[in-house]
Motif scaffolding. Structure first.
Motif, PDB file in Angstrom:
ATOM      1  N   PHE A   1       0.831  -1.208   0.000  1.00  0.00           N
ATOM      2  CA  PHE A   1       0.000   0.000   0.000  1.00  0.00           C
ATOM      3  C   PHE A   1       0.864   1.257   0.000  1.00  0.00           C
ATOM      4  CE2 PHE A   1      -2.048   3.372   2.526  1.00  0.00           C
ATOM      5  CZ  PHE A   1      -3.137   3.630   1.708  1.00  0.00           C
ATOM      6  N   VAL A   2       1.872   1.301   0.862  1.00  0.00           N
ATOM      7  CA  VAL A   2       2.742   2.474   0.929  1.00  0.00           C
ATOM      8  C   VAL A   2       3.496   2.650  -0.385  1.00  0.00           C
ATOM      9  CG1 VAL A   2       4.733   3.495   2.105  1.00  0.00           C
ATOM     10  CG2 VAL A   2       2.965   2.340   3.431  1.00  0.00           C
ATOM     11  N   ALA A   3       3.952   1.532  -0.970  1.00  0.00           N
ATOM     12  CA  ALA A   3       4.656   1.615  -2.252  1.00  0.00           C
ATOM     13  C   ALA A   3       3.744   2.174  -3.338  1.00  0.00           C
ATOM     14  CB  ALA A   3       5.184   0.238  -2.646  1.00  0.00           C
ATOM     15  N   LEU A   4       2.484   1.767  -3.354  1.00  0.00           N
ATOM     16  CA  LEU A   4       1.537   2.287  -4.340  1.00  0.00           C
ATOM     17  C   LEU A   4       1.257   3.774  -4.119  1.00  0.00           C
ATOM     18  CD1 LEU A   4      -1.008  -0.675  -4.543  1.00  0.00           C
ATOM     19  CD2 LEU A   4       0.647   0.013  -6.276  1.00  0.00           C
ATOM     20  N   VAL A   5       1.198   4.186  -2.859  1.00  0.00           N
ATOM     21  CA  VAL A   5       0.978   5.612  -2.567  1.00  0.00           C
ATOM     22  C   VAL A   5       2.142   6.446  -3.090  1.00  0.00           C
ATOM     23  CG1 VAL A   5       0.818   7.313  -0.720  1.00  0.00           C
ATOM     24  CG2 VAL A   5      -0.531   5.205  -0.598  1.00  0.00           C
ATOM     25  N   ILE A   6       3.360   6.007  -2.806  1.00  0.00           N
ATOM     26  CA  ILE A   6       4.526   6.757  -3.280  1.00  0.00           C
ATOM     27  C   ILE A   6       4.593   6.718  -4.808  1.00  0.00           C
ATOM     28  CG2 ILE A   6       7.047   6.860  -3.244  1.00  0.00           C
ATOM     29  CD1 ILE A   6       6.978   5.795  -0.419  1.00  0.00           C
ATOM     30  N   GLY A   7       4.241   5.573  -5.386  1.00  0.00           N
ATOM     31  CA  GLY A   7       4.177   5.507  -6.847  1.00  0.00           C
ATOM     32  C   GLY A   7       3.157   6.476  -7.408  1.00  0.00           C
ATOM     33  N   GLY A   8       2.021   6.622  -6.717  1.00  0.00           N
ATOM     34  CA  GLY A   8       1.017   7.593  -7.143  1.00  0.00           C
ATOM     35  C   GLY A   8       1.542   9.016  -7.085  1.00  0.00           C
ATOM     36  N   ILE A   9       2.341   9.311  -6.074  1.00  0.00           N
ATOM     37  CA  ILE A   9       2.932  10.651  -5.984  1.00  0.00           C
ATOM     38  C   ILE A   9       3.860  10.899  -7.169  1.00  0.00           C
ATOM     39  CG2 ILE A   9       4.480  12.104  -4.614  1.00  0.00           C
ATOM     40  CD1 ILE A   9       3.361  10.724  -2.108  1.00  0.00           C
ATOM     41  N   LEU A  10       4.649   9.893  -7.517  1.00  0.00           N
ATOM     42  CA  LEU A  10       5.554  10.037  -8.661  1.00  0.00           C
ATOM     43  C   LEU A  10       4.773  10.226  -9.959  1.00  0.00           C
ATOM     44  CD1 LEU A  10       8.231   7.317  -7.807  1.00  0.00           C
ATOM     45  CD2 LEU A  10       8.428   9.787  -7.537  1.00  0.00           C
ATOM     46  N   ILE A  11       3.669   9.502 -10.104  1.00  0.00           N
ATOM     47  CA  ILE A  11       2.833   9.662 -11.304  1.00  0.00           C
ATOM     48  C   ILE A  11       2.288  11.080 -11.382  1.00  0.00           C
ATOM     49  CG2 ILE A  11       0.653   8.935 -12.356  1.00  0.00           C
ATOM     50  CD1 ILE A  11       1.201   6.125 -11.226  1.00  0.00           C
ATOM     51  N   ALA A  12       1.819  11.585 -10.238  1.00  0.00           N
ATOM     52  CA  ALA A  12       1.257  12.942 -10.229  1.00  0.00           C
ATOM     53  C   ALA A  12       2.321  13.989 -10.530  1.00  0.00           C
ATOM     54  CB  ALA A  12       0.614  13.216  -8.866  1.00  0.00           C
ATOM     55  N   VAL A  13       3.507  13.808  -9.978  1.00  0.00           N
ATOM     56  CA  VAL A  13       4.566  14.801 -10.177  1.00  0.00           C
ATOM     57  C   VAL A  13       4.993  14.872 -11.632  1.00  0.00           C
ATOM     58  CG1 VAL A  13       6.985  15.304  -9.642  1.00  0.00           C
ATOM     59  CG2 VAL A  13       5.405  14.700  -7.809  1.00  0.00           C
ATOM     60  N   THR A  14       5.001  13.726 -12.301  1.00  0.00           N
ATOM     61  CA  THR A  14       5.467  13.685 -13.702  1.00  0.00           C
ATOM     62  C   THR A  14       4.353  13.907 -14.710  1.00  0.00           C
ATOM     63  OG1 THR A  14       5.198  11.253 -13.696  1.00  0.00           O
ATOM     64  CG2 THR A  14       7.369  12.127 -13.124  1.00  0.00           C
ATOM     65  N   ASP A  15       3.121  14.083 -14.275  1.00  0.00           N
ATOM     66  CA  ASP A  15       2.004  14.272 -15.199  1.00  0.00           C
ATOM     67  C   ASP A  15       1.965  15.727 -15.683  1.00  0.00           C
ATOM     68  OD1 ASP A  15      -0.654  12.910 -16.179  1.00  0.00           O
ATOM     69  OD2 ASP A  15      -1.201  14.932 -15.538  1.00  0.00           O
ATOM     70  N   PRO A  16       1.863  15.973 -16.983  1.00  0.00           N
ATOM     71  CA  PRO A  16       1.866  17.363 -17.496  1.00  0.00           C
ATOM     72  C   PRO A  16       0.639  18.157 -17.049  1.00  0.00           C
ATOM     73  CG  PRO A  16       1.434  15.779 -19.266  1.00  0.00           C
ATOM     74  CD  PRO A  16       1.852  14.992 -18.079  1.00  0.00           C
ATOM     75  N   ARG A  17      -0.507  17.499 -16.866  1.00  0.00           N
ATOM     76  CA  ARG A  17      -1.699  18.233 -16.430  1.00  0.00           C
ATOM     77  C   ARG A  17      -1.523  18.762 -15.015  1.00  0.00           C
ATOM     78  NH1 ARG A  17      -5.870  13.501 -17.455  1.00  0.00           N
ATOM     79  NH2 ARG A  17      -4.054  12.441 -16.565  1.00  0.00           N
ATOM     80  N   VAL A  18      -0.903  17.954 -14.167  1.00  0.00           N
ATOM     81  CA  VAL A  18      -0.648  18.404 -12.795  1.00  0.00           C
ATOM     82  C   VAL A  18       0.352  19.558 -12.798  1.00  0.00           C
ATOM     83  CG1 VAL A  18       0.220  17.718 -10.529  1.00  0.00           C
ATOM     84  CG2 VAL A  18      -1.172  16.127 -11.864  1.00  0.00           C
ATOM     85  N   SER A  19       1.376  19.444 -13.640  1.00  0.00           N
ATOM     86  CA  SER A  19       2.374  20.522 -13.707  1.00  0.00           C
ATOM     87  C   SER A  19       1.747  21.831 -14.167  1.00  0.00           C
ATOM     88  CB  SER A  19       3.506  20.122 -14.660  1.00  0.00           C
ATOM     89  OG  SER A  19       4.145  18.938 -14.213  1.00  0.00           O
ATOM     90  N   ALA A  20       0.825  21.726 -15.140  1.00  0.00           N
ATOM     91  CA  ALA A  20       0.186  22.944 -15.649  1.00  0.00           C
ATOM     92  C   ALA A  20      -0.733  23.572 -14.612  1.00  0.00           C
ATOM     93  CB  ALA A  20      -0.598  22.616 -16.919  1.00  0.00           C
ATOM     94  N   SER A  21      -1.521  22.752 -13.926  1.00  0.00           N
ATOM     95  CA  SER A  21      -2.476  23.293 -12.945  1.00  0.00           C
ATOM     96  C   SER A  21      -1.793  23.759 -11.668  1.00  0.00           C
ATOM     97  CB  SER A  21      -3.539  22.244 -12.610  1.00  0.00           C
ATOM     98  OG  SER A  21      -2.937  21.090 -12.052  1.00  0.00           O
TER      99      SER A  21
END
Length: 402
Positions: free
Chosen positions: A39-59
């Motif tokens: 679970f913790v690994a998936l949470v941290i993986g989700g953070i990495l996905i969000a950080v590298t997503d262009p939509r998140v970077s733009a918003s």
């Protein structure tokens, strides 16, 4: 005249080495610790996905003006990525083909060699040995199986059985070398098995460039396995799932019986718990080291059989891929229990099957899956860290010292 009696204080138990203490700490964690580590690994993986997503970077540029837009972009990026991972590993109703829709069968296909190699590492763990050489044992098992499979002509059923037996023998020989050296000379099995991995890769590559190279081929690859030497497909030609998965389930049942119901398994567990006490009780520790590595190597060799007679059909130096090293993670996640290893292998098979879907459908790098797997290893190897995150108290076993 009174006699003075001398009372001897009990001798304190011998202290374990630091490595043994760490190993026991990892192995003594509960199944809940494994679940929370994932679970913790998936949470941290989700953070990495969000950080590298262009939509998140733009918003995120106008986060303070409209924080809801950023949070919505984060949720969309993570949910789409993990949703694609889940659908690719189980069932995707939006796919155009049956193969794309029923990803669960691809998960089982990827899990098959992981189950067998994970069992190899698990069995060695239970005897107190670190079998880091599953990679080389898989290669030798695939090589032995391939020699029987593409160089010999035998009747259908006999041919497949001979391939399975040859693969088990090849892996057993490579694992038995480490067990014999450990028993006779005390050589550390980690160093020996790692070195044997390098030797196996070079040996197989040499054979593929000379004796085993396919006629007319310029690449170091063997001829294709004869049809009589292949595992039959369980669901027809549209799916890769084959009878190797049935072999893996049978191996889980046999290893579970060996460890929990047999005298030999009791000796392995006793040696793994305390080799000095096992030797005092009359057990032949050196013989235990040798035989457990023979069986462990045979299981890894069967993983090589699952590769060459199941999905690859030809031999090359990269046929083992990263299976041998993933097997260590699978064994750790399964807490060195046969059925725990089985379900951990299914999880990693799902990561492999769903990773491609995540990369294609959610435009997320497949390397994120590798990061999540690595984080699982990190948290599995650090139970106190997981306990501190979730404020879980360690359960003290009866008779354990303070």
């Amino acid at each position: 005249m009174s006699e003075t009696q001398t009372v001897k204080e009990p001798t304190p138990p011998a202290k374990e080495s630091q490595g043994s203490q760490v190993f026991r700490e990892i192995m003594s964690g509960s199944a809940m610790i494994s679940v929370l580590a994932v679970f913790v690994a998936l949470v941290i993986g989700g953070i990495l996905i969000a950080v590298t997503d262009p939509r998140v970077s733009a918003s995120s540029g106008y986060f303070f003006a409209d924080p809801g837009a950023t949070l919505s972009a984060v949720w969309s990026a993570v949910s789409e990525a993990y949703g694609a991972l889940w659908r690719g590993a189980t069932y995707d109703p939006t796919a155009r083909t049956w193969q794309g829709q029923l990803g669960i069968f691809e998960t089982l296909t990827f899990a098959t060699p992981l189950i067998l190699s994970g069992l190899a590492v698990t069995l060695a763990f239970r005897a107190g040995l670190f079998n880091i050489g599953a990679q080389g044992q898989i290669l030798l098992g695939a090589t032995f199986a391939g020699i029987i499979g593409f160089q010999m002509q035998l009747p259908p059923v006999i041919h497949l059985l001979a391939v399975i037996l040859a693969g088990a023998i090849g892996g057993a020989i490579w694992g038995g070398i480490a067990g014999f050296l450990k028993a006779r000379t005390g050589a550390h099995e980690v160093i020996v098995t790692i070195m044997l991995n390098y030797i196996a890769v070079s040996l197989v590559l040499y054979l593929l460039k000379n004796q085993l190279k396919a006629p007319g081929s310029t690449n170091p690859i063997s001829a294709q396995m004869h049809d009589t030497a292949l595992f039959p497909l369980l669901l027809g030609p549209n799916f890769r799932l084959n009878a190797g998965f049935i072999l893996a389930i049978l191996a889980v049942i046999v290893v579970a019986w060996l460890l929990n119901r047999s005298t030999l398994g009791f000796e392995y567990r006793a040696i793994g718990a305390n080799p000095k006490a096992a030797r005092t009780a009359g057990m032949l520790v050196s013989r235990g080291y040798t035989t457990v590595m023979l069986i462990s190597g045979a299981l890894a060799g069967l993983a090589g059989v699952a590769q060459i007679a199941g999905t690859e059909k030809t031999l090359d130096s990269d046929i083992a891929g990263s299976i041998g090293f993933d097997a260590i993670t699978v064994a750790l996640l399964g807490r060195s229990k046969p059925w725990g290893t089985f379900f951990a292998a299914l999880l990693f098979g799902a990561f492999k099957a769903g990773g491609t879907s995540m990369a294609v459908n959610a435009d997320v790098s497949i390397d994120i899956v590798a990061v999540v797997q690595s984080l699982i290893v990190l948290f599995i190897a650090a139970p106190p860290l997981i306990r501190s995150i979730f404020r879980i108290k360690a359960v003290r076993r009866e008779g354990a010292s303070a």
